[in-house]
Every structure is written in structure tokens, then in C-alpha cells.
Design a protein around this motif. Sequence first.
Motif, mmCIF file in Angstrom:
data_model
loop_
_atom_site.group_PDB
_atom_site.id
_atom_site.type_symbol
_atom_site.label_atom_id
_atom_site.label_comp_id
_atom_site.label_asym_id
_atom_site.label_seq_id
_atom_site.Cartn_x
_atom_site.Cartn_y
_atom_site.Cartn_z
ATOM 1 N N GLU A 271 0.828 -1.201 0.000
ATOM 2 C CA GLU A 271 0.000 0.000 0.000
ATOM 3 C C GLU A 271 0.869 1.261 0.000
ATOM 4 O OE1 GLU A 271 1.036 -0.658 4.252
ATOM 5 O OE2 GLU A 271 0.560 -1.894 2.502
ATOM 6 N N LEU A 272 2.063 1.176 0.622
ATOM 7 C CA LEU A 272 2.964 2.338 0.608
ATOM 8 C C LEU A 272 3.570 2.529 -0.776
ATOM 9 C CD1 LEU A 272 4.812 1.995 4.053
ATOM 10 C CD2 LEU A 272 2.693 3.230 3.495
ATOM 11 N N LEU A 273 3.967 1.421 -1.399
ATOM 12 C CA LEU A 273 4.540 1.522 -2.743
ATOM 13 C C LEU A 273 3.497 2.021 -3.737
ATOM 14 C CD1 LEU A 273 6.639 -1.768 -2.801
ATOM 15 C CD2 LEU A 273 7.535 0.557 -2.905
ATOM 16 N N ARG A 274 2.277 1.536 -3.610
ATOM 17 C CA ARG A 274 1.211 1.977 -4.516
ATOM 18 C C ARG A 274 0.942 3.470 -4.338
ATOM 19 N NH1 ARG A 274 -2.645 -0.818 -2.538
ATOM 20 N NH2 ARG A 274 -2.038 -2.736 -3.619
ATOM 21 N N THR A 275 0.946 3.918 -3.111
ATOM 22 C CA THR A 275 0.712 5.339 -2.848
ATOM 23 C C THR A 275 1.850 6.184 -3.420
ATOM 24 O OG1 THR A 275 -0.489 4.776 -0.818
ATOM 25 C CG2 THR A 275 0.309 7.054 -1.045
ATOM 26 N N HIS B 275 1.971 13.998 -10.159
ATOM 27 C CA HIS B 275 2.790 15.212 -9.984
ATOM 28 C C HIS B 275 2.745 15.716 -8.549
ATOM 29 C CE1 HIS B 275 3.110 15.250 -14.337
ATOM 30 N NE2 HIS B 275 1.780 15.218 -14.416
ATOM 31 N N GLN B 276 2.761 14.774 -7.597
ATOM 32 C CA GLN B 276 2.841 15.048 -6.167
ATOM 33 C C GLN B 276 1.655 15.880 -5.657
ATOM 34 O OE1 GLN B 276 6.880 16.482 -7.118
ATOM 35 N NE2 GLN B 276 7.530 15.407 -5.266
ATOM 36 N N ASP B 277 0.505 15.690 -6.285
ATOM 37 C CA ASP B 277 -0.719 16.352 -5.844
ATOM 38 C C ASP B 277 -1.456 15.386 -4.912
ATOM 39 O OD1 ASP B 277 -3.504 17.155 -5.694
ATOM 40 O OD2 ASP B 277 -3.076 18.544 -7.350
ATOM 41 N N ARG B 278 -1.533 15.748 -3.602
ATOM 42 C CA ARG B 278 -2.097 14.835 -2.614
ATOM 43 C C ARG B 278 -3.582 14.570 -2.851
ATOM 44 N NH1 ARG B 278 -4.465 17.866 1.632
ATOM 45 N NH2 ARG B 278 -4.067 16.260 3.205
ATOM 46 N N ARG B 279 -4.305 15.578 -3.330
ATOM 47 C CA ARG B 279 -5.741 15.399 -3.537
ATOM 48 C C ARG B 279 -5.996 14.490 -4.758
ATOM 49 N NH1 ARG B 279 -8.816 18.288 -0.261
ATOM 50 N NH2 ARG B 279 -7.887 20.065 0.860
ATOM 51 N N HIS C 189 -8.708 9.217 1.734
ATOM 52 C CA HIS C 189 -8.763 10.593 2.226
ATOM 53 C C HIS C 189 -7.377 11.208 2.070
ATOM 54 C CE1 HIS C 189 -9.119 13.998 4.997
ATOM 55 N NE2 HIS C 189 -10.444 13.839 4.891
ATOM 56 N N PRO C 190 -7.265 12.483 1.710
ATOM 57 C CA PRO C 190 -5.940 13.113 1.573
ATOM 58 C C PRO C 190 -5.058 12.942 2.816
ATOM 59 C CG PRO C 190 -7.609 14.547 0.654
ATOM 60 C CD PRO C 190 -8.339 13.411 1.306
ATOM 61 N N ASN C 191 -5.662 12.935 4.007
ATOM 62 C CA ASN C 191 -4.850 12.740 5.211
ATOM 63 C C ASN C 191 -4.216 11.350 5.238
ATOM 64 O OD1 ASN C 191 -5.464 15.290 6.075
ATOM 65 N ND2 ASN C 191 -7.097 14.657 7.478
ATOM 66 N N THR C 192 -4.928 10.355 4.686
ATOM 67 C CA THR C 192 -4.363 9.004 4.640
ATOM 68 C C THR C 192 -3.152 8.971 3.724
ATOM 69 O OG1 THR C 192 -6.570 8.075 5.002
ATOM 70 C CG2 THR C 192 -4.886 6.582 4.142
ATOM 71 N N ASP D 261 12.275 11.368 0.848
ATOM 72 C CA ASP D 261 11.240 12.386 0.998
ATOM 73 C C ASP D 261 10.722 12.754 -0.391
ATOM 74 O OD1 ASP D 261 9.558 14.431 1.550
ATOM 75 O OD2 ASP D 261 11.096 15.824 2.265
ATOM 76 N N PRO D 262 9.596 12.140 -0.853
ATOM 77 C CA PRO D 262 9.120 12.401 -2.215
ATOM 78 C C PRO D 262 8.639 13.820 -2.441
ATOM 79 C CG PRO D 262 7.533 11.076 -0.978
ATOM 80 C CD PRO D 262 8.756 11.178 -0.127
ATOM 81 N N SER D 263 8.563 14.639 -1.380
ATOM 82 C CA SER D 263 8.139 16.029 -1.574
ATOM 83 C C SER D 263 9.293 16.914 -2.012
ATOM 84 C CB SER D 263 7.525 16.582 -0.287
ATOM 85 O OG SER D 263 8.496 16.630 0.760
ATOM 86 N N SER D 264 10.538 16.423 -1.848
ATOM 87 C CA SER D 264 11.699 17.217 -2.265
ATOM 88 C C SER D 264 12.123 16.784 -3.665
ATOM 89 C CB SER D 264 12.854 17.017 -1.287
ATOM 90 O OG SER D 264 13.382 15.699 -1.400
ATOM 91 N N PRO D 265 12.734 17.691 -4.456
ATOM 92 C CA PRO D 265 13.165 17.319 -5.812
ATOM 93 C C PRO D 265 14.111 16.119 -5.813
ATOM 94 C CG PRO D 265 13.218 19.698 -5.542
ATOM 95 C CD PRO D 265 12.955 19.118 -4.175
#
Length: 425
Positions: free
Chosen positions: A352-356, A364-368, A377-380, A395-399
Amino acid sequence: MTLSDRARVLALRCEPRVNELARHMARESFEQLPGYAGLPDDVKDLEIAATVRYGVRLFLRRVTEPHPGPGGLRLFRERAAQRAEEGMPLHLLLRSHALGVYVLWQLLRETAEPGEEDALIELVDLLLRSHHSLVGAVAETYMDERSALEAEQRERRRSLVRGFLDGTLEPGRALLEQLGLDGPALVLAVALEPSADAGEASGGEASGGAGPRGPEPGGPQPGNAVTVRRRMRRVQTVLDQAFGAELLFLFDAGAGRAVVPRGGEPPGDLAERLTRACGAEVRITAVAAATPEAVPEASRTAVEILRVARTCGLPPGLHVLDDVLLEFHLSRPGPSSHRIAALLDPVAGRPELLRTLRTHLAQHQDRRLTAAQLGLHPNTVDNRLARLTELTGLDPSSPRGAALAIAALLLRDTTAGPDGASAAG
């Protein structure tokens, strides 16, 4: 069927003329058949005449033996198989048997005397009944032999195409002539898109890997095998029509490769046409080969483009190298490949982590958008990504983290061991 004594007497009067009739058929009657005149004399005088003699005597024997033993049609079956192997058209073979029945009828008619009309009708009735069985046996044997020969030819061609595309056969002049390649070519790779649930069951994230692998020729594919083969034959038909030629096509399970002689460009709507024909989503790519010798490398590149496109989360359709240029480069094995792939080892057992992660990068790193795609849910999504960062340090949020995550996902398909974990040391 029991014949009268008069019918048996009439048949017995024909027996002394069997050899004469065989020579007449072999040398005169069959001359009207297309291509017969060009046969060697020994074939006419020995093989064909012998078959005629056998057939006439078999008929005359049935006059006195209403229920002959098995094996009566054996010679005709052998001859039918031989004609099939020689390439004689079936209609000519059946015409020769029909003509033989007519000539035998002429003999019976000429031999019959006044007052033997009823006996003649009995023999003609038997002749037509016998011909019915004979034609069935001949046609069945011929078709069986042709099917076997064509299957052998297809398998031989498949072996040549496979060896050529895989680079195990040297693309010498003889091989290229057999394959009809003498210049530039276009190499296609095509794959049916499996359903999401089938993808997990067939070795995707549920098995500890980095998600469903891109379909590769020879690899296992989900779904009913008969349905998949039927769809791949439809793929071949659409490709032949799109390029106006019979392509060199090789498919295994739900993936295939094809070579378009003389090159060209795929139609822009090719993926849509394939999807409509198959009733399933299709991925396809095309790579140009300047020479026949460059085809194997183009084949490997085309297959890899499909794998990278799926790993990156691109939707099914027509893919080109430019669509995945950076990802293709990042997926190339090198001295650091195993170490990069191993970055995701701590979550190898957490599909489930790899799929996410995969979906997050594809969106394109859009949580919604990621949450909507996964039905979460976006929080999940945030919680899962945070857990992935905690376990892997990525950290996938960093380049830099996103680039490493993309490279790790791509390389895991290449460096994964039997348990789905990286083979890094």
C-alpha cells in the motif's frame, strides 16, 4: 448393402479391364486437370496408375464384400497427405477423385449389356455411396496434413523472428531474405493492459515488488489464456491493416513485438484502433531501426519504453521515447543501480505504501489527485507518505527525494530478486 447376382456378374466382367482403365485415367482422363500434364511420366505411370488400380479393385471387391474390413481407404489417405505436402490445391485433388468416379461409371455403362439396366443402377448406387466416404476421408486427411504443415511453418517463422529480435540469431543475408528485410524498419512493442486486481495477483505489489511490471514478451499475463490469444491475433490484424503489409509479429501471453519492413510512422490513432479491436486497453510504442542489424536493439528499447511508461503511471496509449526520456535514462543499470533500488527494500512488504508512492509521483505530487485516484482521504495519503519517509529516508516532496524514488521504482523491476526485494549487496 446386398447386391443382386446380376450386379455382381456385371462387376466381374469389368475386372479384366482394370489395368486398361488405370492407364486410360493416368494418361488421358486426368490430362484435363490443370497442371497434370506437367507431371513426370513415372508419377503418372506408377504412382497415379497404381492408386487408380487400387481404387477400382476396392470398389469391385465391395460388390462381393458388402462390409469390407478396416484399412480400405488407407492408400487414399496416404496419397492425400502426400498431395498436401506437395502443395496441390484441395479442389484439384477432389476433382481428380470425382473424375475417376465418372470414368469408372463410363466403364460400367460400356460393359453393361441390354437388360442389365437394373444391375447398372445398383452398381452406380454403390459407387456414389463409396465416393461419399472416400471424399470425406481424403478431405479430412488433406486438411489435417495442411494444418500440421502450416503449424510447423508458423513455428519455424516464430523461432526465426524470436531469435532475430532477441539478437540470438546473426542477421545474415539468408535470414534477412527469409524475413523480407533489406533496409530501414520500424519496431513495435505492444501490450494488453491487465486489470488492477489481476495485476496484483500476477506478481505486482502484493508480492513485495514495486508494482505491476511492464508486460514483456514471454512474461506471464493475467486473464483467460484463450481470450488473450484471441485479442493478440486481433492486434496483429489491426497492425497489418494499419501498415498495409503482413508484419513480422511475435506475441506471447499479452505482449508482442512486430517489425514493419521499410519503416514508416504509426498512425496517430493506432492505440485507439487496437483498443477497439481488443476490447481492452493497449500500450504501444514504436522505435525506428536504420538497418536490419539495428532491429534487435530497437526491439529491446521498445519493450523497455513500455515498461517505463507503466512504471511511471502513464495511461495506456501510444508512447514514444520522448514521453519518458528522463525516466528511461534513470532506469538504465549502472554501478549504483542496486543501491538505488535497495532504498525501497524497507517497504518491500508494504504494497500500500509503494502503490501510494507510485500514484503520488504519477499525479505530480498532488495529494488530492493521489487520494482521488486511490479512493482515500488526503490525510491518509499524507500518513502513508510520512511512514514511507520514516522507513526509507526518502522524501518524495523534495526534488532530490522524488528523483531517487522514481529511479528506485524503475530499477526494482530490473534488479528485483525472486522475493521482490532488491538484489543489492
